[in-house]
Design a protein around this motif. Structure first.
Motif, PDB file in Angstrom:
ATOM      1  N   PHE A 180       0.994  -1.278  -0.032  1.00 32.33           N
ATOM      2  CA  PHE A 180      -0.045  -0.012  -0.027  1.00 32.33           C
ATOM      3  C   PHE A 180       0.771   1.342   0.036  1.00 32.33           C
ATOM      4  O   PHE A 180       1.974   1.100   0.367  1.00 32.33           O
ATOM      5  N   ARG A 181       0.392   2.205  -0.290  1.00 29.28           N
ATOM      6  CA  ARG A 181       1.123   3.630  -0.526  1.00 29.28           C
ATOM      7  C   ARG A 181       1.212   4.475   0.696  1.00 29.28           C
ATOM      8  O   ARG A 181       0.061   4.354   1.499  1.00 29.28           O
ATOM      9  N   TYR A 182       2.267   4.860   1.010  1.00 33.67           N
ATOM     10  CA  TYR A 182       2.439   5.752   2.169  1.00 33.67           C
ATOM     11  C   TYR A 182       1.623   7.114   2.209  1.00 33.67           C
ATOM     12  O   TYR A 182       1.430   7.645   0.750  1.00 33.67           O
ATOM     13  N   ASN A 183       0.867   7.678   3.012  1.00 36.97           N
ATOM     14  CA  ASN A 183       0.075   8.881   3.087  1.00 36.97           C
ATOM     15  C   ASN A 183      -1.298   8.515   2.292  1.00 36.97           C
ATOM     16  O   ASN A 183      -1.675   9.733   1.869  1.00 36.97           O
ATOM     17  N   ASP A 184      -1.623   7.450   1.941  1.00 35.48           N
ATOM     18  CA  ASP A 184      -2.803   7.383   1.161  1.00 35.48           C
ATOM     19  C   ASP A 184      -3.620   6.193   1.918  1.00 35.48           C
ATOM     20  O   ASP A 184      -3.491   4.957   1.810  1.00 35.48           O
ATOM     21  N   LEU A 185      -4.568   6.563   2.976  1.00 35.81           N
ATOM     22  CA  LEU A 185      -5.232   5.778   3.697  1.00 35.81           C
ATOM     23  C   LEU A 185      -6.169   4.888   2.892  1.00 35.81           C
ATOM     24  O   LEU A 185      -6.562   3.788   2.923  1.00 35.81           O
ATOM     25  N   ASP A 186      -6.514   5.460   1.684  1.00 39.06           N
ATOM     26  CA  ASP A 186      -7.658   4.675   0.818  1.00 39.06           C
ATOM     27  C   ASP A 186      -6.772   3.465   0.279  1.00 39.06           C
ATOM     28  O   ASP A 186      -7.425   2.470   0.100  1.00 39.06           O
ATOM     29  N   SER A 187      -5.483   3.835  -0.118  1.00 32.47           N
ATOM     30  CA  SER A 187      -4.563   2.463  -0.592  1.00 32.47           C
ATOM     31  C   SER A 187      -4.788   1.404   0.448  1.00 32.47           C
ATOM     32  O   SER A 187      -4.667   0.152   0.232  1.00 32.47           O
ATOM     33  N   LEU A 188      -4.491   1.820   1.845  1.00 25.23           N
ATOM     34  CA  LEU A 188      -4.471   0.791   2.923  1.00 25.23           C
ATOM     35  C   LEU A 188      -5.780   0.171   2.983  1.00 25.23           C
ATOM     36  O   LEU A 188      -6.094  -0.891   3.256  1.00 25.23           O
ATOM     37  N   ALA A 189      -7.005   1.061   2.979  1.00 21.94           N
ATOM     38  CA  ALA A 189      -8.300   0.503   3.449  1.00 21.94           C
ATOM     39  C   ALA A 189      -8.701  -0.423   2.322  1.00 21.94           C
ATOM     40  O   ALA A 189      -9.414  -1.408   2.478  1.00 21.94           O
ATOM     41  N   GLU A 190      -8.144  -0.335   1.029  1.00 20.50           N
ATOM     42  CA  GLU A 190      -8.192  -1.208  -0.141  1.00 20.50           C
ATOM     43  C   GLU A 190      -7.714  -2.726   0.330  1.00 20.50           C
ATOM     44  O   GLU A 190      -8.290  -3.722   0.004  1.00 20.50           O
ATOM     45  N   VAL A 191      -6.740  -2.880   0.785  1.00 21.08           N
ATOM     46  CA  VAL A 191      -6.004  -3.809   1.102  1.00 21.08           C
ATOM     47  C   VAL A 191      -6.636  -4.523   2.178  1.00 21.08           C
ATOM     48  O   VAL A 191      -6.817  -5.796   2.247  1.00 21.08           O
ATOM     49  N   LEU A 192      -7.086  -3.885   3.100  1.00 22.70           N
ATOM     50  CA  LEU A 192      -7.781  -4.456   4.670  1.00 22.70           C
ATOM     51  C   LEU A 192      -9.051  -4.781   4.180  1.00 22.70           C
ATOM     52  O   LEU A 192      -9.616  -5.438   5.126  1.00 22.70           O
ATOM     53  N   ALA A 193      -9.925  -4.428   3.194  1.00 18.83           N
ATOM     54  CA  ALA A 193     -11.007  -4.501   3.105  1.00 18.83           C
ATOM     55  C   ALA A 193     -11.584  -5.992   2.955  1.00 18.83           C
ATOM     56  O   ALA A 193     -12.581  -6.313   3.398  1.00 18.83           O
ATOM     57  N   SER A 194     -10.627  -6.862   2.802  1.00 13.97           N
ATOM     58  CA  SER A 194     -11.092  -8.540   2.701  1.00 13.97           C
ATOM     59  C   SER A 194     -10.882  -8.934   4.148  1.00 13.97           C
ATOM     60  O   SER A 194     -11.396 -10.233   4.323  1.00 13.97           O
ATOM     61  N   ASP A 195     -10.558  -8.256   5.172  1.00 16.09           N
ATOM     62  CA  ASP A 195     -10.415  -8.631   6.667  1.00 16.09           C
ATOM     63  C   ASP A 195      -9.406  -9.949   6.762  1.00 16.09           C
ATOM     64  O   ASP A 195     -10.114 -10.873   7.645  1.00 16.09           O
ATOM     65  N   ASP A 196      -8.764 -10.071   5.783  1.00 19.59           N
ATOM     66  CA  ASP A 196      -7.670 -11.371   5.950  1.00 19.59           C
ATOM     67  C   ASP A 196      -6.400 -11.071   6.207  1.00 19.59           C
ATOM     68  O   ASP A 196      -5.396 -11.780   6.027  1.00 19.59           O
ATOM     69  N   VAL A 197      -6.001  -9.749   6.792  1.00 25.55           N
ATOM     70  CA  VAL A 197      -4.715  -9.087   6.938  1.00 25.55           C
ATOM     71  C   VAL A 197      -4.359  -9.467   8.286  1.00 25.55           C
ATOM     72  O   VAL A 197      -5.083  -8.897   9.125  1.00 25.55           O
ATOM     73  N   ALA A 198      -3.130 -10.086   8.434  1.00 22.63           N
ATOM     74  CA  ALA A 198      -2.752 -10.190   9.820  1.00 22.63           C
ATOM     75  C   ALA A 198      -2.273  -8.923  10.494  1.00 22.63           C
ATOM     76  O   ALA A 198      -2.282  -8.727  11.794  1.00 22.63           O
ATOM     77  N   CYS A 199      -1.399  -8.166   9.744  1.00 26.33           N
ATOM     78  CA  CYS A 199      -0.610  -6.902  10.129  1.00 26.33           C
ATOM     79  C   CYS A 199      -0.409  -6.016   9.218  1.00 26.33           C
ATOM     80  O   CYS A 199      -0.517  -6.497   7.907  1.00 26.33           O
ATOM     81  N   VAL A 200      -0.254  -4.848   9.526  1.00 23.09           N
ATOM     82  CA  VAL A 200       0.021  -3.786   8.893  1.00 23.09           C
ATOM     83  C   VAL A 200       1.653  -3.268   9.168  1.00 23.09           C
ATOM     84  O   VAL A 200       1.724  -3.013  10.501  1.00 23.09           O
TER      85      VAL A 200
END
Length: 459
Positions: A180-200
């Motif tokens: 995901f891109r730094y300073n881009d919350l939408d970029s992180l939200a897209e990765v996390l949307a599937s609720d299968d991420v252990a850690c950021v």
């Protein structure tokens, strides 16, 4: 000030570099220390250092920047650290049971990092970042990792598999990490949307970029909403932004954090720190299935822990960060003035926090250029400055900064000539430097390199 001879020879360094390549893959133990990161015929092999000065096998003296890949903040051979290490190891280095020094060092560390309840020491950053990822996977029961698009986190499969040097890494490891891109919350939200991420995992700030208002708070919120642990990498920021790390500067509370580099002023030490509810899974006081967190023979060796405690003492009483930042601000002022006077403000630029400066070199089209970077490095080396960056230490004095600015002034006329010509050809004495992490070894060469074992005197 460095001794600047009429002619600076690199003959012996070149001989030893060839031997290093014969005995050590890549000719160095860290890719960013490799000879391909320096002008082809000017890769000094060093013998020793003191403060911010280093010497090579040809007798050349340099003002060093970068300071051991940012691992040295107090200066080479800093006497209180050296004395603490020497007096400690005289009583033994490694034993079959914990020592009181492990307890003292842990208390010192946790006093500095309020968000952490427990800490475990190791030897390098890759070990602790990978331990953090493993722990997060055990806590959440998930596999996927969200890793920020930042330069480096680990030598292990979960990160290196995402780079160009992914040979030897199974496809399932490469596929388990999403960027995901730094300073881009939408970029992180897209990765996390599937609720299968252990850690950021991310650096709270980088050498060139500060967090935008609300960004880190947003990262924390997204992690909580999606059940992912937040891991802050403090390898660079710890003891350079603050002895409390970037998390102390920006007020962010991670679940886990990873430390190293400057915490031992160059001595090999890293740390995984975090909340008790997670860290205890790697211990003996849990009813859950245990995590093989970290188990290292040399993690608690007493020399590095003594170095760490001496570093903590220095930070508590003498504010080395203020000295680093003072040197950095002087350097910014001096270099920017020199660049503007030469009409190169669009082509040579400084970026980053004053204690962690980098420079950007652009070609005649104003595009970042490795070839023009190499030309700049080449001319600085001729003038007694060893600097892949302008990262300072508390040992850099006003006189060192003055000498560095003078070296930059001496380097800029040739750089301006390259801009005017639209090429470094005929000016660069060898091939351009190459990215440290790349798929194939052979670096790109300029068409007509000129080679010599000696360089011209400063003009």
């Amino acid at each position: 000030m460095p001794n600047i001879p009429a002619v600076r020879s690199f003959e012996r360094s070149r001989e030893l570099q060839a031997t290093l390549h014969h005995l050590i893959p890549g000719g160095a133990h860290t890719y960013s220390r490799g000879s391909d990161q320096y002008p082809e015929f000017m890769a000094p092999v060093l013998t020793h250092g003191q403060g911010c000065h280093v010497w090579d096998v040809d007798g050349n003296e340099y003002i060093e920047y970068g300071m051991g890949l940012r691992s040295v903040t107090l200066g080479h051979g800093f006497q209180p650290v050296v004395e603490a290490v020497c007096s400690t190891i005289a009583g033994g280095v490694n034993f079959s049971r914990p020592t009181t020094l492990e307890l003292d060092a842990a208390e010192d560390f946790l006093d500095l990092v309020p968000a952490a309840d427990m800490v475990k020491f190791a030897k390098n950053g890759s070990d602790v970042t990978t331990a953090a990822v493993r722990l997060a996977r055990a806590v959440t029961g998930r596999i996927k990792i969200a890793a920020c698009h930042q330069p480096f986190f680990s030598t292990d499969d979960w990160f290196i598999g995402t780079t160009e040097m992914s040979s030897g890494i199974p496809g399932f490891s490469r596929g388990a990490t999403a960027g995901f891109r730094y300073n881009d919350l939408d970029s992180l939200a897209e990765v996390l949307a599937s609720d299968d991420v252990a850690c950021v995992i991310l650096e709270a700030a980088t050498s060139t970029t500060e967090p935008e208002p609300g960004y880190l708070e947003g990262v924390r919120r997204l992690c909580d909403e999606h059940g992912a642990l937040l891991i802050i990498d403090e390898m660079i920021t710890g003891f350079r932004w603050s002895e409390h790390g970037a998390q102390g500067v920006y007020g962010i509370r991670p679940d886990l954090s990873c430390w190293g580099k400057a915490m031992g002023n160059g001595f090999p030490l890293s740390a995984l720190a975090g909340k008790r509810e997670y860290m205890e899974l790697g211990g003996l006081r849990t009813d859950r299935e245990r995590v093989f967190l970290l188990s290292t023979t040399h993690g608690p060796e007493r020399g590095s822990l003594a170095a760490f405690r001496a570093v903590v003492e220095e930070y508590a009483h003498n504010d080395p960060i203020a000295r680093m930042e003072h040197a950095g601000r002087l350097l910014v002022d001096g270099v920017q003035a020199a660049v503007c006077e030469e009409g190169l403000a669009d082509y040579v630029q400084l970026a980053g926090r004053p204690s962690c400066l980098t420079y950007i070199t652009r070609d005649s089209d104003k595009t970042p250029s490795q070839a023009y970077r190499t030309l700049f490095l080449q001319e600085l080396l001729k003038r007694g400055v060893l600097g892949q960056s302008f990262v300072t230490s508390a040992a850099h004095t006003d006189a060192d900064i003055e000498q560095t600015v003078a070296a930059v002034r001496g380097a800029l006329p040739l750089y301006r000539r390259a801009i005017e010509c639209g090429s470094v050809e005929g000016l660069l004495e060898g091939r351009p430097v190459a990215p440290a992490v790349r798929q194939y070894a052979a670096p790109r060469r300029i068409e007509s390199p000129t080679a010599s074992t000696q360089t011209s005197p400063p003009g």
